[in-house]
Design a protein around this motif. Structure first.
Motif, short mmCIF file in Angstrom:
data_model
loop_
_atom_site.label_atom_id
_atom_site.label_comp_id
_atom_site.label_asym_id
_atom_site.label_seq_id
_atom_site.Cartn_x
_atom_site.Cartn_y
_atom_site.Cartn_z
N LEU A 433 8.41 30.37 -18.72
CA LEU A 433 7.63 29.48 -17.85
C LEU A 433 7.06 30.19 -16.63
O LEU A 433 5.93 29.92 -16.22
CB LEU A 433 8.53 28.31 -17.42
CG LEU A 433 7.81 27.13 -16.74
CD1 LEU A 433 6.80 26.52 -17.69
CD2 LEU A 433 8.84 26.08 -16.30
N GLU A 434 7.81 31.12 -16.04
CA GLU A 434 7.34 31.75 -14.80
C GLU A 434 6.11 32.63 -15.01
O GLU A 434 5.41 32.96 -14.06
CB GLU A 434 8.47 32.58 -14.16
CG GLU A 434 8.97 33.72 -15.01
CD GLU A 434 10.19 33.33 -15.84
OE1 GLU A 434 10.99 34.21 -16.17
OE2 GLU A 434 10.32 32.12 -16.15
N PHE A 435 5.83 33.03 -16.27
CA PHE A 435 4.66 33.87 -16.55
C PHE A 435 3.49 33.09 -17.15
O PHE A 435 2.42 33.64 -17.36
CB PHE A 435 5.03 35.00 -17.51
CG PHE A 435 5.89 36.08 -16.90
CD1 PHE A 435 5.33 37.08 -16.14
CD2 PHE A 435 7.27 36.06 -17.08
CE1 PHE A 435 6.12 38.08 -15.58
CE2 PHE A 435 8.07 37.05 -16.53
CZ PHE A 435 7.49 38.05 -15.78
N GLN A 436 3.69 31.81 -17.43
CA GLN A 436 2.66 31.07 -18.16
C GLN A 436 1.47 30.70 -17.29
O GLN A 436 0.39 30.45 -17.79
CB GLN A 436 3.28 29.81 -18.77
CG GLN A 436 4.24 30.11 -19.91
CD GLN A 436 4.79 28.85 -20.56
OE1 GLN A 436 4.28 27.75 -20.34
NE2 GLN A 436 5.85 29.01 -21.35
N GLY A 437 1.64 30.67 -15.98
CA GLY A 437 0.54 30.28 -15.11
C GLY A 437 -0.44 31.39 -14.83
O GLY A 437 -1.55 31.14 -14.35
N THR A 438 -0.08 32.63 -15.12
CA THR A 438 -0.95 33.76 -14.79
C THR A 438 -1.85 34.12 -15.95
O THR A 438 -1.46 34.03 -17.11
CB THR A 438 -0.11 35.00 -14.40
OG1 THR A 438 -0.99 36.09 -14.15
CG2 THR A 438 0.85 35.39 -15.52
N ARG A 439 -3.06 34.51 -15.62
CA ARG A 439 -4.03 34.96 -16.65
C ARG A 439 -4.14 36.48 -16.66
O ARG A 439 -4.87 37.03 -17.47
CB ARG A 439 -5.40 34.34 -16.38
CG ARG A 439 -5.42 32.83 -16.47
CD ARG A 439 -6.82 32.28 -16.25
NE ARG A 439 -7.75 32.76 -17.25
CZ ARG A 439 -7.95 32.16 -18.43
NH1 ARG A 439 -7.25 31.08 -18.75
NH2 ARG A 439 -8.84 32.63 -19.28
N SER A 440 -3.44 37.13 -15.73
CA SER A 440 -3.48 38.59 -15.69
C SER A 440 -2.56 39.16 -16.75
O SER A 440 -1.73 38.46 -17.34
CB SER A 440 -3.08 39.09 -14.30
OG SER A 440 -1.77 38.66 -13.99
N ARG A 441 -2.68 40.45 -16.97
CA ARG A 441 -1.85 41.11 -17.97
C ARG A 441 -0.39 41.09 -17.56
O ARG A 441 -0.06 41.18 -16.38
CB ARG A 441 -2.31 42.57 -18.15
CG ARG A 441 -3.71 42.70 -18.74
CD ARG A 441 -4.16 44.15 -18.69
NE ARG A 441 -3.15 45.03 -19.27
CZ ARG A 441 -3.04 45.28 -20.58
NH1 ARG A 441 -3.88 44.73 -21.43
NH2 ARG A 441 -2.10 46.09 -21.03
N GLU A 504 -7.89 36.72 -24.76
CA GLU A 504 -7.48 38.03 -24.27
C GLU A 504 -6.85 37.88 -22.90
O GLU A 504 -7.32 37.12 -22.05
CB GLU A 504 -8.67 38.99 -24.21
CG GLU A 504 -8.27 40.41 -23.86
CD GLU A 504 -9.42 41.40 -23.99
OE1 GLU A 504 -9.18 42.60 -23.81
OE2 GLU A 504 -10.55 40.95 -24.27
N GLN A 505 -5.80 38.64 -22.68
CA GLN A 505 -5.02 38.52 -21.45
C GLN A 505 -5.50 39.55 -20.43
O GLN A 505 -5.27 40.75 -20.58
CB GLN A 505 -3.53 38.76 -21.75
CG GLN A 505 -2.61 38.50 -20.59
CD GLN A 505 -2.26 37.02 -20.47
OE1 GLN A 505 -2.74 36.21 -21.22
NE2 GLN A 505 -1.42 36.69 -19.52
N GLY A 506 -6.20 39.12 -19.39
CA GLY A 506 -6.58 40.00 -18.28
C GLY A 506 -7.51 41.11 -18.69
O GLY A 506 -8.14 41.10 -19.74
N GLU A 507 -7.61 42.11 -17.82
CA GLU A 507 -8.46 43.27 -18.02
C GLU A 507 -7.62 44.45 -18.47
O GLU A 507 -6.40 44.44 -18.39
CB GLU A 507 -9.20 43.63 -16.73
CG GLU A 507 -10.24 42.62 -16.33
CD GLU A 507 -11.46 42.66 -17.21
OE1 GLU A 507 -11.71 43.71 -17.83
OE2 GLU A 507 -12.16 41.66 -17.30
N SER A 508 -8.28 45.50 -18.92
CA SER A 508 -7.58 46.73 -19.25
C SER A 508 -6.89 47.27 -18.00
O SER A 508 -7.43 47.18 -16.90
CB SER A 508 -8.57 47.77 -19.79
OG SER A 508 -9.19 47.29 -20.95
#
Length: 709
Positions: A433-441, A504-508
């Motif tokens: 749950l703690e990582f689900q809100g982020t769109r970054s890698r 896709e999750q975030g940028e390279s």
């Protein structure tokens, strides 16, 4: 014919995939348009000759296959071999084709399976072709390659020996040529006939259908294998199998080691000893059959009733035979089922599935992190957020969702056998749950502290790796990777389920800047605000990093096609600027490059008046002169030869390489030289004809380039 389609879930539009070839409008391989070529040949009353796949030994190959060829190889059109050639007939069957000198049993096994599904066959082999109506010596076929459909054009010149016998695939009916021409088109797609040697039946099945493979290792076959095969047969799936690898040789039991076979039928029979499940297989050689139980002459057939025995038992030597499911599991290594829709992995038939597809790339030093053992680099691999939703049409008592993941790598060379597949695999991690809100890698720490759903990720050196999962609804991250770090390849990731979202999750990880903002930044603050931060972390950048930086910028305007710098071009750029011969660029060297690029972009767009994305020879001369450089006319001709395309036009990427070389190397040298080297007469422009003469095969200037530009 059932087809997969992109389905939007939760009101979100699926990410656009940069693939141009669709099922109904395939991409033209090498720009060859079948209909236009037919019309041109009919107008000129000349039969088509394919310059991109010429009737020469180079189209056959350059290695071991040449040793198998007869002393004399000729290229003949079918009407030169038989009186009444036929392209295709409605009653084509799996018994029509015989393998030739090429060791491509995997292709023939897939082709035999193709004849069992007429709808798929008609898509691969378009039916509006013949040797009679509007005949122009040209045929075309459709294949699915790396996420898109491709239309492949060939002429009908086929290699034969001095007696007129086809060297490669031939048909039992001497006047039928669809198989031989289909093989030629596939050889063109692979690079040559020799590039078709050695392969997996699964590869050809996907190229014929665009479907997804389910590979079952028979040593660990599921208990419901028979039900899986029945569902595959009833849904029109294509099936193939392979014996254990090794030298291709006939064993005592009649099977061929290291060989591919086609699954052509299934039947449950009732004998005196009870019911038995039988599998019908075919050797693509059209001969040499199984000698064990339920073979053509096995006494097992005497245990069946007369009608059933008459229906199933065939005693002719045609390469097809029956064997029990138990013997099939014991003597074959794997079963490949190619499905157009993946309902095969579920007992729910007729339900709609969602397909998502993402294109990615493993880049050395940036996104090629290797497998999980490499704890310092694994997190750099491409990451895709997968959200599993419970489908509306799922069974009410279902807890988990069936998810099929396909990872397909692209060959890195025009010639299939010159780029053997890398070992690739994939892992799926539940996202707390703690990582689900982020769109970054997800950071490195995440992968150090969490385990994937598939605790053991298996890496296989095949073009495509598929794996089915049973996942609870929720959020996951999917990580495709190569086995070793810094191995480069493009890939396609496909996910099938009842209902999901794939993004896709975030940028390279290394690309922490957006160069599009640079153009709007005052020159004196460019380095302070953007590049300084990047070069603090990476004081020296490689050619791959340079490529990534340059390709973040939009170098064209309006409706022009986007310019992408190739790795070769970036290496050429670095060779001009790398004064220390370190193989990298420092911030100062990159500073100078960036200023030059912005200047070149302004000049290029100003001189490209028709907004074509290319400069003609006249426009090139004006562009160079705008930089205060005056060169001899002969020198411009040489530059067009070196950096231009077949029409001697230069795009922005080549314009940059040209200007760097002229500004940094050539102009200082020319100022010290009294005159240019003499230009051969063959290079001098003749007003009466286009400059220069082009050779037929490669569409490149047919001259010896002895001058360094």
């Amino acid at each position: 014919m059932p087809r997969l389609s992109f389905i939007s879930v939760g009101g979100k539009k699926p990410k656009q995939i940069l693939r141009t070839g669709t099922f109904r409008k395939p991409r033209r391989l090498q720009g060859q348009d079948y209909q236009s070529l037919v019309e041109r040949c009919l107008r000129s009353k000349q039969l088509f000759q394919d310059e991109d796949f010429p009737a020469e030994l180079c189209s056959i190959g350059c290695g071991n296959l040449l040793r198998k060829l007869p002393p004399t190889v000729q290229w003949k059109r079918p009407h030169e071999l038989v009186k009444n050639p036929q392209f295709f007939t409605e009653n084509v069957s799996r018994f029509d084709l015989h393998q030739g000198l090429t060791e491509n049993c995997w292709f023939l096994a897939a082709l035999a399976s193709l004849t069992l599904n007429k709808d798929i066959l008609r898509n691969v082999v378009p039916q509006n072709q013949s040797f009679q109506r509007n005949f122009a010596g040209i045929f075309h076929f459709k294949f699915w390659r790396f996420g898109e459909w491709v239309d492949v054009v060939v002429d009908d010149r086929l290699p034969v020996d001095e007696h007129g016998k086809l060297l490669f695939v031939s048909c039992v009916k001497k006047n039928l040529f669809w198989g031989a021409l289909l093989e030629k088109a596939y050889a063109k797609l692979c690079g040559s006939y020799e590039d078709m040697q050695i392969g997996q039946v699964s590869e050809a099945l996907v190229d014929f259908t665009g479907g997804v493979n389910l590979t079952i290792k028979l040593a660990q076959a599921p208990t419901d294998l028979w039900q899986i095969m029945l569902r595959a047969a009833n849904s029109g799936s294509l099936m193939g199998c392979q014996t254990r690898s090794g030298p291709e040789m006939v064993l005592e039991n009649g099977l061929v080691a290291g060989h591919a076979y086609t699954v052509t039928g299934l039947r449950q029979v009732t004998s005196k000893s009870g019911s038995e499940n039988l599998v019908r297989l075919r050797n693509p050689w059209g001969k040499i059959e199984w000698k064990g139980n339920w073979s053509d002459r096995s006494p097992k057939w005497d245990q069946l009733g007369f009608k059933e025995r008459l229906l199933l038992r065939k005693t002719r030597e045609d390469g097809e035979f029956w064997m029990s499911l138990e013997d099939f599991e014991a003597h074959f290594v794997e079963l490949v089922i190619c499905k157009l829709t993946p309902d095969l992995i579920s007992h729910e038939n007729g339900k709609q599935w969602t397909l998502s597809m993402q294109c990615g790339k493993w880049i050395a030093g940036i996104t090629a992190g290797g497998r999980m053992n490499y704890i310092d680099t694994y997190w750099r691999n491409p990451q895709y957020r997968l959200k599993i939703l419970k489908g509306d049409d799922m069974e009410k008592n279902a807890v988990s969702c069936d998810v099929l993941v396909s990872l397909l790598q692209k060959q890195n060379s025009k010639h299939r056998n010159q780029s053997p597949p890398l070992f690739i695999g994939m892992s799926i991690f539940p996202v707390p749950l703690e990582f689900q809100g982020t769109r970054s890698r997800l950071p490195q720490a995440f992968f150090l502290n969490h385990r994937p759903v598939n605790n053991k990720c298996i890496f296989i050196n095949e073009r495509e790796v598929t794996q089915d999962f049973h996942l609870l609804p929720g959020s996951y991250v999917l990580v495709p990777s190569t086995a070793e770090p810094d191995e480069e390849s493009e890939f396609i990731l496909r996910v099938f389920s009842r209902k999901h979202i794939l993004e896709e999750q975030g940028e390279s990880p290394n690309i922490v800047l957006c160069c599009k903002k640079i153009a709007d930044t005052p020159e004196d603050k460019i380095w302070e605000n953007v590049f300084a931060k990047y070069f603090e972390k990476y004081p020296e950048i490689t050619g791959v990093q340079l490529q990534m930086l340059l390709n973040k910028v939009t170098w064209t305007s309006g409706k022009q096609a986007a310019v992408k710098f190739s790795l070769d071009a970036c290496k050429a750029i670095m060779a001009q600027l790398d004064m220390k011969a370190s193989g990298t660029l420092s911030v100062e060297e990159f500073r100078g490059l960036w200023k030059r690029l912005l200047s070149y972009q302004e000049i290029f767009q100003r001189r490209d008046r028709d907004r074509s994305g290319y400069l003609t020879l006249t426009e090139l001369q004006a562009a160079v002169q705008e930089k205060g450089i005056t060169l001899n006319q002969q020198f411009y001709n040489l530059m067009a030869l070196r950096y231009g395309n077949a029409s001697l036009k230069i795009n922005f990427e080549n314009f940059v390489c040209l200007m760097l070389r002229v500004e940094i190397n050539e102009v200082p040298r020319l100022r010290r030289t009294k005159s240019l080297p003499p230009i051969p007469s063959s290079l001098r422009q003749d007003p009466s004809r286009p400059f220069p003469t082009l050779c037929h095969r490669h569409r490149r200037p047919a001259v010896q380039r002895s001058f360094r530009i």
